[in-house]
Design a protein around this motif. Structure first.
Motif, PDB file in Angstrom:
ATOM      1  N   LEU A  76      -6.636  12.730  -9.955  1.00 47.80           N
ATOM      2  CA  LEU A  76      -6.346  12.067  -8.688  1.00 47.80           C
ATOM      3  C   LEU A  76      -7.444  11.057  -8.392  1.00 47.80           C
ATOM      4  O   LEU A  76      -8.575  11.201  -8.874  1.00 47.80           O
ATOM      5  CB  LEU A  76      -6.286  13.084  -7.541  1.00 47.80           C
ATOM      6  N   LEU A  77      -7.124  10.044  -7.585  1.00 49.69           N
ATOM      7  CA  LEU A  77      -8.176   9.191  -7.074  1.00 49.69           C
ATOM      8  C   LEU A  77      -9.128  10.047  -6.245  1.00 49.69           C
ATOM      9  O   LEU A  77      -8.708  11.018  -5.608  1.00 49.69           O
ATOM     10  CB  LEU A  77      -7.591   8.065  -6.242  1.00 49.69           C
ATOM     11  N   LYS A  78     -10.401   9.690  -6.243  1.00 54.39           N
ATOM     12  CA  LYS A  78     -11.419  10.567  -5.667  1.00 54.39           C
ATOM     13  C   LYS A  78     -11.141  10.980  -4.227  1.00 54.39           C
ATOM     14  O   LYS A  78     -11.293  12.165  -3.886  1.00 54.39           O
ATOM     15  CB  LYS A  78     -12.798   9.916  -5.776  1.00 54.39           C
ATOM     16  N   PRO A  79     -10.724  10.078  -3.314  1.00 56.66           N
ATOM     17  CA  PRO A  79     -10.453  10.532  -1.942  1.00 56.66           C
ATOM     18  C   PRO A  79      -9.370  11.605  -1.871  1.00 56.66           C
ATOM     19  O   PRO A  79      -9.471  12.547  -1.067  1.00 56.66           O
ATOM     20  CB  PRO A  79     -10.029   9.248  -1.221  1.00 56.66           C
ATOM     21  N   ALA A  80      -8.341  11.479  -2.702  1.00 58.67           N
ATOM     22  CA  ALA A  80      -7.274  12.477  -2.715  1.00 58.67           C
ATOM     23  C   ALA A  80      -7.770  13.790  -3.305  1.00 58.67           C
ATOM     24  O   ALA A  80      -7.434  14.879  -2.822  1.00 58.67           O
ATOM     25  CB  ALA A  80      -6.066  11.956  -3.502  1.00 58.67           C
ATOM     26  N   HIS A 149       3.560   8.972  -7.397  1.00 55.31           N
ATOM     27  CA  HIS A 149       2.554   9.718  -8.158  1.00 55.31           C
ATOM     28  C   HIS A 149       1.676   8.780  -8.986  1.00 55.31           C
ATOM     29  O   HIS A 149       0.511   9.085  -9.244  1.00 55.31           O
ATOM     30  CB  HIS A 149       3.236  10.708  -9.104  1.00 55.31           C
ATOM     31  N   SER A 150       2.241   7.664  -9.421  1.00 56.78           N
ATOM     32  CA  SER A 150       1.499   6.730 -10.263  1.00 56.78           C
ATOM     33  C   SER A 150       0.429   5.971  -9.491  1.00 56.78           C
ATOM     34  O   SER A 150      -0.376   5.253 -10.096  1.00 56.78           O
ATOM     35  CB  SER A 150       2.462   5.745 -10.936  1.00 56.78           C
ATOM     36  N   THR A 229      -5.015   3.349  -2.865  1.00 59.81           N
ATOM     37  CA  THR A 229      -4.563   2.107  -3.520  1.00 59.81           C
ATOM     38  C   THR A 229      -3.044   2.001  -3.391  1.00 59.81           C
ATOM     39  O   THR A 229      -2.317   2.155  -4.368  1.00 59.81           O
ATOM     40  CB  THR A 229      -4.977   2.072  -5.005  1.00 59.81           C
ATOM     41  N   PRO A 230      -2.537   1.699  -2.197  1.00 56.02           N
ATOM     42  CA  PRO A 230      -1.082   1.689  -1.987  1.00 56.02           C
ATOM     43  C   PRO A 230      -0.356   0.586  -2.729  1.00 56.02           C
ATOM     44  O   PRO A 230       0.876   0.652  -2.871  1.00 56.02           O
ATOM     45  CB  PRO A 230      -0.963   1.502  -0.477  1.00 56.02           C
TER      46      PRO A 230
END
Length: 239
Positions: A76-80, A149-150, A229-230
């Motif tokens: 996952l991206l770090k914040p998530a 998810h991507s 990163t939307p």
């Protein structure tokens, strides 16, 4: 055959990139490694979190390992990842734990799903995953050419109840298994029992406290809000 598959994948991902620029949907990142994408392994933050990464094996609706999953890991991206680790920590105070089914999903895996959905001759997983639906109905509402998810901030998971010593944990009844295609999987489905609704609500409240929002069609699906990163999807392999 392998060369042909790579050509199909390349065409699919190029189409996704063009599609993104045409209508404002997320663009494909040029990152080629998890580090370049800013993806981290959840076990760096929660070392013993329970995982059953379905698409790295054959226990999934495709019936075999999915493209892009080279290891059973949750990236996952770090914040998530940090928010998910906080959910796990908070639940443990109540003798509960999470169990993870999927996290970041490479774009090539989504392309694999689309190819599978288009092969109407392959019905091997129908009894477990879409018993009440015709496979031709899966493209669209259930399987789309671009997945949240991507973007690296979405996770599929369930809730487990542990004993007083936290040595034995059992998944709570949610009404369906993971990746059940049908209305019973809807978070507020009237088909679910009162106990199943209660378990779904406990999971939902725990996730919402750390900023995750639920996708109403799937009780197991949560996305960090706001997403880091939307406007970007990634295609680095899970390894």
């Amino acid at each position: 055959m392998a060369v042909a598959r790579r050509l199909v994948l390349g065409v699919t991902l190029c189409a996704l990139t063009a599609f993104a620029h045409a209508d404002g949907t997320p663009a494909l990142s040029p990152a080629t490694t998890a580090q370049q994408a800013g993806l981290v392994d959840i076990r760096q933050l929660a070392p013993d979190i329970a995982e059953d990464i379905k698409y790295a094996g054959s226990d999934n609706f495709v019936g075999k390992p999915v493209d892009g999953y080279l290891a059973p890991k949750c990236l996952l991206l770090k914040p998530a990842a940090e928010a998910l680790a906080r959910v796990e920590r908070d639940l443990r105070a109540q003798h509960q734990r999470l169990k993870l089914f999927d996290c970041y999903r490479p774009a090539r895996a989504v392309a694999h799903f689309v190819r599978w959905a288009g092969d109407l001759s392959d019905q091997r997983t129908k009894p477990e995953h879409y018993p009440k639906l015709d496979k031709s109905a899966l493209l669209g509402d259930y399987i789309a050419p671009v997945s949240g998810h991507s973007r690296g901030a979405t996770v599929d998971l369930t809730l487990m109840q542990c004993d007083a010593a936290d040595t034995h944990c059992t998944p709570l009844a949610m009404g369906t298994d993971f990746d059940y295609f049908g209305t019973l999987a809807n978070t507020d489905s009237p088909e679910a029992s009162a106990a199943q609704h209660a378990h779904r609500e406990v999971l939902k409240r725990a996730m919402e406290r750390e900023g995750f929002r639920n996708y109403a069609m799937e009780w197991w699906h949560y996305t960090l809000n706001p997403e880091p990163t939307p406007d970007t999807i990634y295609d680095v392999p899970v390894q």
